[in-house]
Design a protein around this motif. Structure first.
Motif, PDB file in Angstrom:
ATOM      1  N   ILE A 570     -15.126  36.408  30.318  1.00 51.93           N
ATOM      2  CA  ILE A 570     -16.376  35.918  29.739  1.00 51.93           C
ATOM      3  C   ILE A 570     -16.423  36.289  28.264  1.00 51.93           C
ATOM      4  CG2 ILE A 570     -17.753  37.987  30.268  1.00 51.93           C
ATOM      5  CD1 ILE A 570     -19.996  35.943  31.097  1.00 51.93           C
ATOM      6  N   LEU A 571     -16.928  35.373  27.462  1.00 52.08           N
ATOM      7  CA  LEU A 571     -17.144  35.616  26.035  1.00 52.08           C
ATOM      8  C   LEU A 571     -18.613  35.977  25.851  1.00 52.08           C
ATOM      9  CD1 LEU A 571     -15.358  35.412  23.447  1.00 52.08           C
ATOM     10  CD2 LEU A 571     -16.470  33.209  23.023  1.00 52.08           C
ATOM     11  N   PHE A 572     -18.861  37.151  25.287  1.00 55.88           N
ATOM     12  CA  PHE A 572     -20.224  37.639  25.089  1.00 55.88           C
ATOM     13  C   PHE A 572     -20.462  37.790  23.596  1.00 55.88           C
ATOM     14  CE2 PHE A 572     -23.225  41.362  24.862  1.00 55.88           C
ATOM     15  CZ  PHE A 572     -24.339  40.679  25.335  1.00 55.88           C
ATOM     16  N   VAL A 573     -21.485  37.065  23.090  1.00 55.78           N
ATOM     17  CA  VAL A 573     -21.735  37.025  21.645  1.00 55.78           C
ATOM     18  C   VAL A 573     -23.198  37.383  21.384  1.00 55.78           C
ATOM     19  CG1 VAL A 573     -21.494  35.661  19.537  1.00 55.78           C
ATOM     20  CG2 VAL A 573     -20.031  35.158  21.509  1.00 55.78           C
ATOM     21  N   PRO A 574     -23.505  38.674  21.181  1.00 49.93           N
ATOM     22  CA  PRO A 574     -24.868  39.070  20.839  1.00 49.93           C
ATOM     23  C   PRO A 574     -25.109  38.987  19.337  1.00 49.93           C
ATOM     24  CG  PRO A 574     -23.538  41.015  21.185  1.00 49.93           C
ATOM     25  CD  PRO A 574     -22.636  39.830  21.433  1.00 49.93           C
ATOM     26  N   VAL A 575     -26.368  38.753  18.977  1.00 50.91           N
ATOM     27  CA  VAL A 575     -26.765  38.597  17.580  1.00 50.91           C
ATOM     28  C   VAL A 575     -27.650  39.771  17.182  1.00 50.91           C
ATOM     29  CG1 VAL A 575     -28.014  37.150  15.950  1.00 50.91           C
ATOM     30  CG2 VAL A 575     -26.670  36.097  17.771  1.00 50.91           C
ATOM     31  N   PHE A 576     -27.302  40.395  16.086  1.00 52.47           N
ATOM     32  CA  PHE A 576     -28.129  41.459  15.535  1.00 52.47           C
ATOM     33  C   PHE A 576     -28.758  40.911  14.266  1.00 52.47           C
ATOM     34  CE2 PHE A 576     -24.968  43.304  18.238  1.00 52.47           C
ATOM     35  CZ  PHE A 576     -25.624  44.319  18.911  1.00 52.47           C
ATOM     36  N   ASP A 613     -36.024  32.206  20.405  1.00 51.39           N
ATOM     37  CA  ASP A 613     -37.360  32.798  20.381  1.00 51.39           C
ATOM     38  C   ASP A 613     -37.439  34.009  21.306  1.00 51.39           C
ATOM     39  OD1 ASP A 613     -37.054  31.367  22.693  1.00 51.39           O
ATOM     40  OD2 ASP A 613     -39.052  30.464  22.666  1.00 51.39           O
ATOM     41  N   THR A 614     -36.306  34.672  21.504  1.00 50.35           N
ATOM     42  CA  THR A 614     -36.257  35.870  22.335  1.00 50.35           C
ATOM     43  C   THR A 614     -35.928  37.083  21.475  1.00 50.35           C
ATOM     44  OG1 THR A 614     -33.919  35.491  22.809  1.00 50.35           O
ATOM     45  CG2 THR A 614     -35.501  34.597  24.365  1.00 50.35           C
ATOM     46  N   LYS A 615     -36.254  38.256  22.010  1.00 48.18           N
ATOM     47  CA  LYS A 615     -36.007  39.492  21.265  1.00 48.18           C
ATOM     48  C   LYS A 615     -34.521  39.809  21.195  1.00 48.18           C
ATOM     49  CE  LYS A 615     -37.305  43.299  23.230  1.00 48.18           C
ATOM     50  NZ  LYS A 615     -38.142  44.414  23.735  1.00 48.18           N
ATOM     51  N   ASN A 616     -33.800  39.507  22.264  1.00 51.79           N
ATOM     52  CA  ASN A 616     -32.377  39.823  22.342  1.00 51.79           C
ATOM     53  C   ASN A 616     -31.585  38.530  22.503  1.00 51.79           C
ATOM     54  OD1 ASN A 616     -32.743  42.775  22.402  1.00 51.79           O
ATOM     55  ND2 ASN A 616     -33.694  42.387  24.386  1.00 51.79           N
ATOM     56  N   GLU A 617     -31.120  37.991  21.395  1.00 54.99           N
ATOM     57  CA  GLU A 617     -30.453  36.687  21.384  1.00 54.99           C
ATOM     58  C   GLU A 617     -28.954  36.855  21.608  1.00 54.99           C
ATOM     59  OE1 GLU A 617     -29.899  32.896  18.277  1.00 54.99           O
ATOM     60  OE2 GLU A 617     -31.312  34.522  17.835  1.00 54.99           O
ATOM     61  N   PHE A 618     -28.408  36.062  22.545  1.00 52.99           N
ATOM     62  CA  PHE A 618     -26.959  36.083  22.739  1.00 52.99           C
ATOM     63  C   PHE A 618     -26.503  34.797  23.413  1.00 52.99           C
ATOM     64  CE2 PHE A 618     -28.583  38.201  26.608  1.00 52.99           C
ATOM     65  CZ  PHE A 618     -27.934  37.501  27.609  1.00 52.99           C
ATOM     66  N   ILE A 619     -25.180  34.590  23.367  1.00 56.16           N
ATOM     67  CA  ILE A 619     -24.526  33.463  24.031  1.00 56.16           C
ATOM     68  C   ILE A 619     -23.423  34.019  24.914  1.00 56.16           C
ATOM     69  CG2 ILE A 619     -23.004  31.458  23.678  1.00 56.16           C
ATOM     70  CD1 ILE A 619     -24.545  30.860  21.121  1.00 56.16           C
ATOM     71  N   THR A 620     -23.267  33.447  26.111  1.00 52.85           N
ATOM     72  CA  THR A 620     -22.123  33.778  26.957  1.00 52.85           C
ATOM     73  C   THR A 620     -21.387  32.497  27.316  1.00 52.85           C
ATOM     74  OG1 THR A 620     -23.459  33.650  28.977  1.00 52.85           O
ATOM     75  CG2 THR A 620     -23.218  35.819  27.955  1.00 52.85           C
ATOM     76  N   ILE A 621     -20.064  32.600  27.393  1.00 51.92           N
ATOM     77  CA  ILE A 621     -19.222  31.469  27.792  1.00 51.92           C
ATOM     78  C   ILE A 621     -18.253  31.965  28.858  1.00 51.92           C
ATOM     79  CG2 ILE A 621     -17.566  29.724  27.044  1.00 51.92           C
ATOM     80  CD1 ILE A 621     -18.712  29.974  24.224  1.00 51.92           C
ATOM     81  N   PRO A 622     -18.362  31.472  30.097  1.00 55.53           N
ATOM     82  CA  PRO A 622     -17.440  31.920  31.145  1.00 55.53           C
ATOM     83  C   PRO A 622     -16.083  31.238  31.012  1.00 55.53           C
ATOM     84  CG  PRO A 622     -18.953  30.301  32.037  1.00 55.53           C
ATOM     85  CD  PRO A 622     -19.372  30.531  30.609  1.00 55.53           C
ATOM     86  N   ASN A 623     -15.037  31.996  31.316  1.00 55.96           N
ATOM     87  CA  ASN A 623     -13.666  31.479  31.275  1.00 55.96           C
ATOM     88  C   ASN A 623     -13.401  30.686  29.995  1.00 55.96           C
ATOM     89  OD1 ASN A 623     -13.330  32.562  33.877  1.00 55.96           O
ATOM     90  ND2 ASN A 623     -14.002  30.659  34.840  1.00 55.96           N
ATOM     91  N   PRO A 624     -13.612  31.287  28.827  1.00 57.54           N
ATOM     92  CA  PRO A 624     -13.451  30.540  27.570  1.00 57.54           C
ATOM     93  C   PRO A 624     -11.993  30.134  27.347  1.00 57.54           C
ATOM     94  CG  PRO A 624     -13.630  32.888  27.122  1.00 57.54           C
ATOM     95  CD  PRO A 624     -13.905  32.717  28.588  1.00 57.54           C
ATOM     96  N   VAL A 625     -11.799  28.928  26.825  1.00 59.79           N
ATOM     97  CA  VAL A 625     -10.440  28.469  26.523  1.00 59.79           C
ATOM     98  C   VAL A 625      -9.962  29.156  25.250  1.00 59.79           C
ATOM     99  CG1 VAL A 625     -10.797  26.246  27.633  1.00 59.79           C
ATOM    100  CG2 VAL A 625     -11.284  26.492  25.195  1.00 59.79           C
ATOM    101  N   ASN A 626      -8.668  29.333  25.149  1.00 64.91           N
ATOM    102  CA  ASN A 626      -8.103  29.922  23.935  1.00 64.91           C
ATOM    103  C   ASN A 626      -8.164  28.918  22.791  1.00 64.91           C
ATOM    104  OD1 ASN A 626      -7.492  32.322  25.243  1.00 64.91           O
ATOM    105  ND2 ASN A 626      -5.454  31.616  25.864  1.00 64.91           N
ATOM    106  N   GLY A 627      -8.195  29.447  21.575  1.00 68.40           N
ATOM    107  CA  GLY A 627      -8.251  28.590  20.403  1.00 68.40           C
ATOM    108  C   GLY A 627      -9.262  29.096  19.399  1.00 68.40           C
ATOM    109  N   GLU A 628      -9.527  28.269  18.396  1.00 63.02           N
ATOM    110  CA  GLU A 628     -10.402  28.670  17.295  1.00 63.02           C
ATOM    111  C   GLU A 628     -11.845  28.249  17.561  1.00 63.02           C
ATOM    112  OE1 GLU A 628      -9.138  28.624  12.940  1.00 63.02           O
ATOM    113  OE2 GLU A 628     -10.530  26.921  13.025  1.00 63.02           O
ATOM    114  N   TYR A 629     -12.767  29.187  17.379  1.00 64.06           N
ATOM    115  CA  TYR A 629     -14.199  28.953  17.557  1.00 64.06           C
ATOM    116  C   TYR A 629     -14.900  29.131  16.214  1.00 64.06           C
ATOM    117  CZ  TYR A 629     -13.698  29.305  22.665  1.00 64.06           C
ATOM    118  OH  TYR A 629     -13.344  29.099  23.979  1.00 64.06           O
ATOM    119  N   GLN A 630     -15.850  28.254  15.947  1.00 58.57           N
ATOM    120  CA  GLN A 630     -16.704  28.411  14.775  1.00 58.57           C
ATOM    121  C   GLN A 630     -17.977  29.142  15.188  1.00 58.57           C
ATOM    122  OE1 GLN A 630     -16.122  23.917  14.062  1.00 58.57           O
ATOM    123  NE2 GLN A 630     -16.909  24.676  12.114  1.00 58.57           N
TER     124      GLN A 630
END
Length: 723
Positions: A570-576, A613-630
């Motif tokens: 899983i790819l976990f991307v939290p925002v601070f 509009d949440t206090k704890n903003e993040f994105i998750t991506i299950p089984n992410p494919v390899n390669g370049e992400y923006q």
């Protein structure tokens, strides 16, 4: 003398007219027929032939287990209940109570002190009638009759029971009894229900099948130019409305997740595990078999960090909503992990509404989970995919809410549910004392679970099935700790697991079989109506057991063939803050905030975005494919920000360990300023920041044309820039 005889005959007739009883009963009593008395607690788990009255005395309890057959072989006998009578059949293995006698069959008779619960039973060929001579030359006659269930008082709860081929199915003689006979079937009885007296508002015969889609059989005729109607097989004033229009039914199903099983999304709305998708396969399987969300399939996401005691009250509210929506008295609950303890807290509470028929728990730590000791004493966990994800999320909460560290957050927010998962048995071996400590002495106490396991009688009110994961490896699940007493400040107050922070060795952990999270002894922990073991890890139990769950709920085999979503990374991307985020995958699909419209992109299958509009903003991506992400950001204020990108990958070992790779993207932003950064997921499961060119280019300029005086061009000029 003649007057005396006449008076005697008159009294004799009056007794039978006003107090009808059967001659066989009088004869049996006068002959001193043997009676079996139950004066304590008894369980009947094998079939029995009954040839004499059974009396359950006040304060005593008789429990009839699933699949048992009770056969009455002597006329005019039965079970007389002065105490507690519990019939605990299951949908798959109902209790059968019957007689093969033609006349003078059995009766289950209650009294004012009775407490009767009959669940999943078949009651057939019961009830009786006797025709008695009450005068000279047979000119005075009357009949004495009893129901297969004869209610003379007490509290009676009958659910999902079939009354079939009885002379009289149910007779109510008490105006004080509390009676619920629901979700049951009355089939081919001579007479179904008779309620005598002036009526009893506590007599509830709703939600039953009466053999016809139009309800109880009714006969109508015209008298004095008015239509008159009466019911053929019921008599008296009681509530039999909301009858079933078909013989079989399904209770609504409510899915209750455990710890980390819910996420708070936009508008403070909780959603059911959109990150690890623990329940997706189960929901799809149930839908394939005819369930439909918000009709007879419901979800209960909740703030799992709060106490189960408080969340049980919210569960009650959810069940009340379902009952009102569906006009139905009960639900079935499927609960994963800690969700089983939450459901039990409601069922075993003083405010339980008697509105759950089946409870199915999946990997519930009935006696607690030793893994929670690490979190409670130090705020750490072992490296499984779920535990690493948990740690990452807690770091986000810690920073946003201003706590010192995860330990401080757990104890001072607090995360009450973690304390309520601590074991309530002996699991700390004191190395200094060379002895296993006796709980609760010098242990972190779990009074929630102690209290819960002291109220187990409450579970008699439901059909309780435990589904347990067993990996078949004696080193799969944490079961105990070898601890030493050492000063670690506020940490490890109850003992430091020897070498817990070492990268080699046993880390002071004792292992056992289980599902990788809950040891087998805790999962089995308490008694249930049935217990099913499958080869599964804790997280995958809802998926792997989905066909079993459907079978337990309905007693039918699943027709679904769903390919489960197996998450191995899983790819976990939290925002601070102060930025919002959008991610573009290698194939161009997007997830996150739409900076142009203020909407949300949701183009990556299985991915989840909390919303901006949440206090704890993040994105998750299950089984992410390899390669370049923006990784695109948009400023929400002026200041420094960072975005962490972590890939957590499960390692194929029995305990379900995992590894992680993280990069941190930093920058300075202002309101509405957008930036783009890039990362790459490599084939070795690492995350790499794509290098940014931070040096300014060296630019050269070349011109071509016809020069005149003072280097002025007198023709068109071609300018070439080179960098």
């Amino acid at each position: 003398m003649k007057i005396t005889r006449t008076l005697g005959v008159f009294v004799f007739i009056c007794v039978f007219v006003f107090f009808p009883i059967s001659f066989p009963t009088i004869i049996a009593q006068s002959q001193g027929v043997n009676v079996e008395e139950i004066t304590d607690y008894q369980e009947w788990n094998e079939s029995r032939i009954i040839d004499k009255d059974v009396i359950i005395r006040s304060g005593a309890t008789l429990v009839i287990g699933k699949g048992v057959e009770i056969n009455f072989v002597t006329p005019w006998i039965g079970i007389i209940v002065e105490g507690n009578f519990l019939v605990k059949g299951t949908l798959k293995e109902p209790v059968v109570i019957k007689s093969d006698l033609v006349t003078g069959s059995f009766s289950i008779t209650t009294t004012a002190s009775s407490n009767v619960m009959i669940r999943n039973a078949e009651i057939s060929n019961g009830g009786s009638a006797a025709y008695l001579v009450r005068g000279v030359m047979n000119k005075v006659s009357a009949n004495s009759y009893r129901g297969s269930l004869e209610i003379d008082g007490g509290e009676i709860d009958v659910q999902n029971t079939t009354f079939k081929n009885n002379l009289y199915a149910v007779i109510v003689n008490s105006s004080d009894a509390i009676i619920r006979v629901n979700r049951s079937r009355f089939i081919d009885n001579n007479f179904d229900v008779e309620v005598n007296g002036n009526g009893n508002s506590n007599v509830d015969f709703q939600y039953n099948w009466w053999g016809n889609i139009n309800g109880p059989e009714e006969t109508c005729f015209v008298y004095n130019n008015k239509q008159q109607c009466y019911y053929e097989k019921i008599y008296g004033a009681f509530n039999f409305s909301n009858w079933l229009i078909k013989e079989n039914f399904r209770d609504p199903v409510l899915i209750v997740p455990g710890i980390l099983g819910s996420e708070e999304g936009s508008n403070n709305k909780w959603v059911l595990d959109p990150v690890l998708h623990t329940f997706d396969n189960l929901i799809a399987d149930l839908e394939k078999n005819g369930y439909e969300q918000e009709k007879n399939l419901f979800l209960f996401p909740y703030e799992w960090r709060d106490s189960n005691v408080e969340n049980a009250k919210l569960l009650q509210q959810k069940i009340d909503e379902i009952k009102q929506l569906r006009h139905w008295p009960k639900v079935d609950i499927v609960a994963h992990s800690m969700g089983g303890l939450l459901a039990r807290e409601y069922i075993e509470s003083s405010y339980y509404g008697n509105d759950i028929d089946q409870l199915i728990t999946l990997g519930t730590p009935q006696l607690g989970a030793p893994e929670s000791y690490l979190r409670w004493e130090r705020g750490i966990g072992l490296p499984s995919l779920q535990e690493i994800l948990f740690s990452k999320q807690m770091l986000l909460w810690v920073e946003h809410d201003g706590y010192n560290d995860t330990f401080d957050y757990i104890h001072n927010r607090p995360i009450s549910s973690l304390q309520e998962l601590l074991p309530v048995y002996d699991y700390l071996f004191d190395i200094d004392q060379k002895a296993l400590r006796a709980y609760p002495n010098y242990y972190p106490r779990n009074q929630f679970l102690e209290n819960l396991n002291n109220k187990l009688d409450g579970l008699d009110k439901v059909e309780f099935t435990k589904i347990i994961g067993k990996l078949g490896n004696n080193e799969s699940s944490m079961a105990a700790f070898n601890v030493i007493n050492i000063d670690k400040g506020k940490y490890w107050i109850h003992g430091y697991p020897d070498n817990i922070e070492s990268i080699i060795g046993d880390k002071g952990i004792g292992w056992s079989d289980g599902d990788g999270t809950v040891p087998i002894d805790s999962a089995k922990g308490i008694a249930s109506d049935q217990e099913i073991e499958i080869n599964s890890s804790h997280q995958k139990l809802p998926s792997k057991a989905s066909d079993i769950i459907y079978n337990v709920l309905t007693n039918y085999d699943s027709i679904a063939n769903i390919d489960p979503l197996i998450i191995h990374s899983i790819l976990f991307v939290p925002v601070f803050s102060p930025v919002d985020i959008q991610i573009i995958a290698p194939d161009g699909s997007r997830m996150g905030k739409n900076f142009e419209t203020g909407g949300i992109y949701n183009e990556i299958p299985g991915a989840y975005y909390t919303g901006y509009d949440t206090k704890n903003e993040f994105i998750t991506i299950p089984n992410p494919v390899n390669g370049e992400y923006q990784v695109l950001t948009q400023g929400t204020a002026t200041g420094n920000y960072r975005v962490e990108v972590s890939k957590i990958t499960e390692v194929d070992v029995p305990g379900g360990e995992a590894k992680e790779s993280t990069v941190t993207l930093r920058g300075t932003t202002e309101l509405d300023v957008r930036e783009e950064k890039k990362i790459e997921l490599a084939n070795d499961d690492t995350v790499v920041a794509v290098n940014e060119d931070t040096l300014p280019p060296i630019t050269t300029l070349a011109s071509a044309g016809t020069r005149g005086t003072g280097d002025w061009y007198t023709s068109d000029v071609a300018i070439t820039l080179s960098a």
